[in-house]
Enzyme design. Sequence first.
Site, PDB file in Angstrom:
ATOM      1  N   LYS A  52       2.643   5.559   6.709  1.00 35.79           N
ATOM      2  CA  LYS A  52       3.966   5.717   6.095  1.00 35.79           C
ATOM      3  C   LYS A  52       4.268   7.204   5.866  1.00 35.79           C
ATOM      4  CE  LYS A  52       3.870   1.085   4.222  1.00 35.79           C
ATOM      5  NZ  LYS A  52       3.602   0.140   3.151  1.00 35.79           N
ATOM      6  N   GLN A  96       2.021   0.113  -2.818  1.00 33.98           N
ATOM      7  CA  GLN A  96       1.317  -0.584  -1.741  1.00 33.98           C
ATOM      8  C   GLN A  96       0.611  -1.823  -2.289  1.00 33.98           C
ATOM      9  OE1 GLN A  96       1.585   0.254   1.474  1.00 33.98           O
ATOM     10  NE2 GLN A  96       0.229  -1.383   2.128  1.00 33.98           N
ATOM     11  N   ASP A 119      11.173  -1.586  -0.373  1.00 30.20           N
ATOM     12  CA  ASP A 119      10.561  -2.765   0.243  1.00 30.20           C
ATOM     13  C   ASP A 119      11.518  -3.960   0.271  1.00 30.20           C
ATOM     14  OD1 ASP A 119       7.837  -2.397   1.069  1.00 30.20           O
ATOM     15  OD2 ASP A 119       7.232  -2.187  -1.026  1.00 30.20           O
TER      16      ASP A 119
HETATM   17  N1  GUN Z   1       1.163  -4.255   1.973  1.00 27.77           N
HETATM   18  C1  GUN Z   1       1.241  -4.744   3.247  1.00 27.77           C
HETATM   19  N2  GUN Z   1       2.507  -4.655   3.708  1.00 27.77           N
HETATM   20  C2  GUN Z   1       3.250  -4.099   2.718  1.00 27.77           C
HETATM   21  C3  GUN Z   1       4.626  -3.744   2.600  1.00 27.77           C
HETATM   22  O1  GUN Z   1       5.435  -3.932   3.510  1.00 27.77           O
HETATM   23  N3  GUN Z   1       4.984  -3.167   1.414  1.00 27.77           N
HETATM   24  C4  GUN Z   1       4.114  -2.980   0.388  1.00 27.77           C
HETATM   25  N4  GUN Z   1       4.579  -2.434  -0.727  1.00 27.77           N
HETATM   26  N5  GUN Z   1       2.830  -3.313   0.467  1.00 27.77           N
HETATM   27  C5  GUN Z   1       2.398  -3.860   1.625  1.00 27.77           C
END
Ligand code: GUN
Length: 283
Positions: A52, A96, A119
């Site tokens: 990211k 996350q 998200d």
């Molecule tokens: N963990 C795995 N995929 C995601 C996601 O798309 N967003 C977040 N915040 N955590 C994750």
Amino acid sequence: MPHIIDGKAIRDYNLELMKKETAALNAQNIYPCLSVIIVGNDPASRVYVNNKKAACEKIGIISREYALPEETTTQELLNLIDELNADEKVSGILCQMPVPKHIDSTAVLNRILPEKDVDCFHPLNVGKLSAGNGTVMPCTPMGIIKLLEYEKIDPTGKTCVVIGRSNIVGKPMAVMMSQADATVTLCHSKTVDLPSVTRNADILISSVGKPKFVTADMVKEGAIVIDVGMNRDENNKLCGDVDFENVAPKTSYITPVPGGVGPMTITMLMRNTIEVAKEQAKL
Ligand code: GUN
């Protein structure tokens, strides 16, 4: 011969557009900034967070990382989110998942201001999505919409079958395909005679999490097959939900794993970060 949808190329195309958009925003003194919180030492989460940050760097979005120890309490995490919510320089906040078990993840996700929820996990944003007037969109389903757009596949009037009803993929995917004027069926583990349903699909989207779950007998000749699965096969090789080798010859379009849907998810996180920054600047 099926057309194999190249998620990496479509990612690069979209990131290039976003890089230009970010530069144009910077020229107006708007600096999109994503704050990523990671709690504990989960190796997979570390890889995701690094990816990211790398995507942010690539297109000129400012990224901040908050790496907290495993023993962080819910309250400490909420306090950090409050700080970031109040920080005008922060456009988007992402915590996350998964967080360590002792942390109340629902309280954490609901604490992120809807205006900064890149998200699209906050209930207000889920509601807005459902009503068709959201700013942020769930990243994986939005990525699939972008893949279809790039390939000039118009869902209008098509029969779309989604397998898997998770809150982050299946459910929002069904909503978005309905809004794109497809006729949608949302299937799950209790669906009776799943193959008889999936065989009707012009567009079949699988997010089940089981290798080779979608077999050739479940797919209509000429269907478009989108594979959201991220699994390991018996040789520990990355694979999707679809038995690609046997299904692909029946399809008109199909996404591979890896290199299909996966690259689009982080790309849409970038999109959401730009969109919230624009909204906060009242553009
Ligand atoms: N963990 C795995 N995929 C995601 C996601 O798309 N967003 C977040 N915040 N955590 C994750």
